[in-house]
Structure formats: structure tokens, C-alpha cells
Write an enzyme that holds these catalytic residues in place. Sequence first.
Site, mmCIF file in Angstrom:
data_model
loop_
_atom_site.group_PDB
_atom_site.id
_atom_site.type_symbol
_atom_site.label_atom_id
_atom_site.label_comp_id
_atom_site.label_asym_id
_atom_site.label_seq_id
_atom_site.Cartn_x
_atom_site.Cartn_y
_atom_site.Cartn_z
ATOM 1 N N ASP A 64 0.842 -1.197 0.000
ATOM 2 C CA ASP A 64 0.000 0.000 0.000
ATOM 3 C C ASP A 64 0.884 1.256 0.000
ATOM 4 O OD1 ASP A 64 0.871 -0.098 2.587
ATOM 5 O OD2 ASP A 64 -1.100 0.063 3.518
ATOM 6 N N SER A 65 2.217 1.049 0.035
ATOM 7 C CA SER A 65 3.146 2.166 -0.214
ATOM 8 C C SER A 65 2.913 2.730 -1.616
ATOM 9 C CB SER A 65 4.598 1.701 -0.051
ATOM 10 O OG SER A 65 4.831 0.533 -0.816
ATOM 11 N N ASP A 123 -1.017 -6.414 -0.574
ATOM 12 C CA ASP A 123 -1.160 -5.735 0.722
ATOM 13 C C ASP A 123 -2.631 -5.390 0.963
ATOM 14 O OD1 ASP A 123 -0.003 -4.808 3.004
ATOM 15 O OD2 ASP A 123 0.996 -3.096 2.084
ATOM 16 N N LYS A 137 -0.809 -9.515 2.863
ATOM 17 C CA LYS A 137 -0.139 -8.969 4.054
ATOM 18 C C LYS A 137 -1.108 -8.024 4.752
ATOM 19 C CE LYS A 137 3.087 -5.532 3.946
ATOM 20 N NZ LYS A 137 2.429 -4.545 4.832
ATOM 21 N N GLU A 194 -1.401 -5.420 8.532
ATOM 22 C CA GLU A 194 -0.666 -4.801 9.629
ATOM 23 C C GLU A 194 -1.288 -5.166 10.982
ATOM 24 O OE1 GLU A 194 -0.319 -0.572 9.001
ATOM 25 O OE2 GLU A 194 0.757 -0.844 7.109
ATOM 26 N N GLU A 227 9.078 -3.503 10.934
ATOM 27 C CA GLU A 227 9.413 -2.179 10.386
ATOM 28 C C GLU A 227 9.862 -1.246 11.506
ATOM 29 O OE1 GLU A 227 6.705 -0.556 7.511
ATOM 30 O OE2 GLU A 227 7.755 1.364 7.478
HETATM 31 O O1 KIV Z 1 3.475 -1.085 1.702
HETATM 32 C C1 KIV Z 1 4.663 -1.430 1.755
HETATM 33 O O2 KIV Z 1 5.455 -1.213 0.837
HETATM 34 C C2 KIV Z 1 5.110 -2.112 2.954
HETATM 35 C C3 KIV Z 1 6.570 -2.410 3.082
HETATM 36 C C4 KIV Z 1 7.299 -1.180 3.422
HETATM 37 C C5 KIV Z 1 6.849 -3.500 4.018
HETATM 38 O O3 KIV Z 1 4.333 -2.407 3.809
#
Ligand code: KIV
Length: 288
Positions: free
Chosen positions: A67-68, A106, A136, A138, A205
Site C-alpha cells: 500500500d506504499s 497488501d 499482508k 498490519e 518495520e
Molecule cells: O506497503 C509497503 O510497501 C510495505 C513495506 C514497506 C513492508 O508495507
Amino acid sequence: MTHALNTPDSGKSSKALYGGTSSRRITVRDIAAAKQRGEKWPMLTAYDAMTASVFDEAGIPVMLVGDSMGNCHLGYDSTVPVTLDQVTMLSAAVVRGTKRALIVGDMPFGSYQEGAVQALRSATRLMKEAGVGAVKLEGGERSAHQIELLVNSGIPVMAHIGLTPQSVNAYGGYPVQGRGEEAAQQLLRDAKAVQDAGAFAVVLELVPAELSAEVTRILHIPTVGIGAGVECDAQVLVWTDMAGMTAGRLPRFVKQYARMREVLGDAAKAFAEDVVAGAYPAEEHSFH
Ligand code: KIV
């Protein structure tokens, strides 16, 4: 712990995640086996098919459609506005652009916080519509219910603890986590909770190196560090940071391996100057 060295040419282990000879898609079983062998591995983010194909050809075994993308691809100033539709669309592109890497989609803010059933609905969409091999999300103890239901439903989950960027508004920034006895104990509880819930790996992180070394020793699932020191089993970077594409100041843990922003800017200027000077297209670029 000793770590096997696997460059693409070393030929040390055909099973190695990076540098191995197997061309089939990597699975979470391969990730578990790498931890058993004490093998380190790299992970990069990717948000489009073409960039993902470059990383796939380079042998990157795991890619995260993070989600970056909010900051690095979609022009937002945090990950909070990113939607499940956006992650699903870009994850599908990354899956199409790759043959070997395990693609992790994500789960964006708001797609699992309501509870396990909402998490299952969102993760199912990512798997069915985008074709990712894992998701993934959080959170440690607070997300254990969600992780458990997904894993029991056949969905591999990578957990993410330490600094969780979707909580930026609660933190008021991006502070290092796990400093001080109480915070360190919480991080250890989070790590055990996600492992017990069935996660196949956990991102750490912005965690002090000594603490992530301890987590890595204690857990039987691999730790994936970002700003968490060298002892983690794997390391992840946001690709635009790693390749020097991101503008402005970068976090201290980032190492830039190229200057993509300069290279691309120079190419755009050279093209513009050719056009203005009438030097492009030349005869060899023209049809008669
Ligand atoms: O969204 C992302 O890129 C991340 C990584 C920094 C682990 O969660």
C-alpha cells in the site's frame, strides 16, 4: 546463525530463493524451507507489470504490491487513502508481469479492521481477482483473529508489526518502535501472536536491530526487516527508494542502488531537446 551465500552464478543450492535454478513460482513452503536452511532473501515492492518483470528477471523471489503505492505510485502523502480496488488492480498487473516470484498483495487501510469476516472477504478478492499467492496485513495481537481466519481458509498471510504505516495518524509520524522495556515486550508478544495465528512470515518495520535479532532467533517463521537491522531473515525495500526514483529525503535505513530519477529525467530532457531542434525523428525513424 550462518547464512548461505546465493548469487545467481554461485550455483550453491538449486532450491535457493535467490540464485536457485527452479523456475516455477515460489510458494510459502519454499519460504519456510529457506528459514530452515538459514538462508537470507530479498523482497521488493512492485506496482506495475513492467517493473515487476525486471525484478522477476533479476531473481527477486518475493514481491509485495504494497500500500506504499499510495506514496510511491498514486501521489498520496500516506498509505491511508489506498483502496482495495487499487491494490487489486495493481496486484493483477504485477502477477501478469512475473513468472517466478511469490506475489504478496497488501490489504489496505479499512479492508480488514472491521474484523475477521471483512478480512476474509477482502483477501478472497485479492486472491481470486488478482491471483496473488499471499496477502499482508498490519498489526500483531490486534490482528491475530483476522490472520487466523485467513490462514484457516487457505490464505497465506504475511504479518507486519513494529511501525505500521496505516496508523500514521495515531502515531503522529513514523517513530521507531520497540524502544524501552515495555514496548519491546509488546513487540515480542505481537511477533508470537502472529506466528501462533499462522502467519508464514512477519515484516518488522523500524525496530531496533537488537530486538529484531531476538525476534528472528525466537520465531520459526522468517522475519522481513525494513529499518530493522541485518539479523532479519529477509530484507524489504520500497523499489522507488532502492532505485533512486523517490524525490526528496529518504529514511535513514534506505540504501540507494541506482539513480533512476536522474537517468529518467536526463532521457526526457534529451528527447525534448531533439524534438525542439528537429533532430527527432531522424531518417531511420521515418516511413516513406
Ligand atoms: O506497503 C509497503 O510497501 C510495505 C513495506 C514497506 C513492508 O508495507
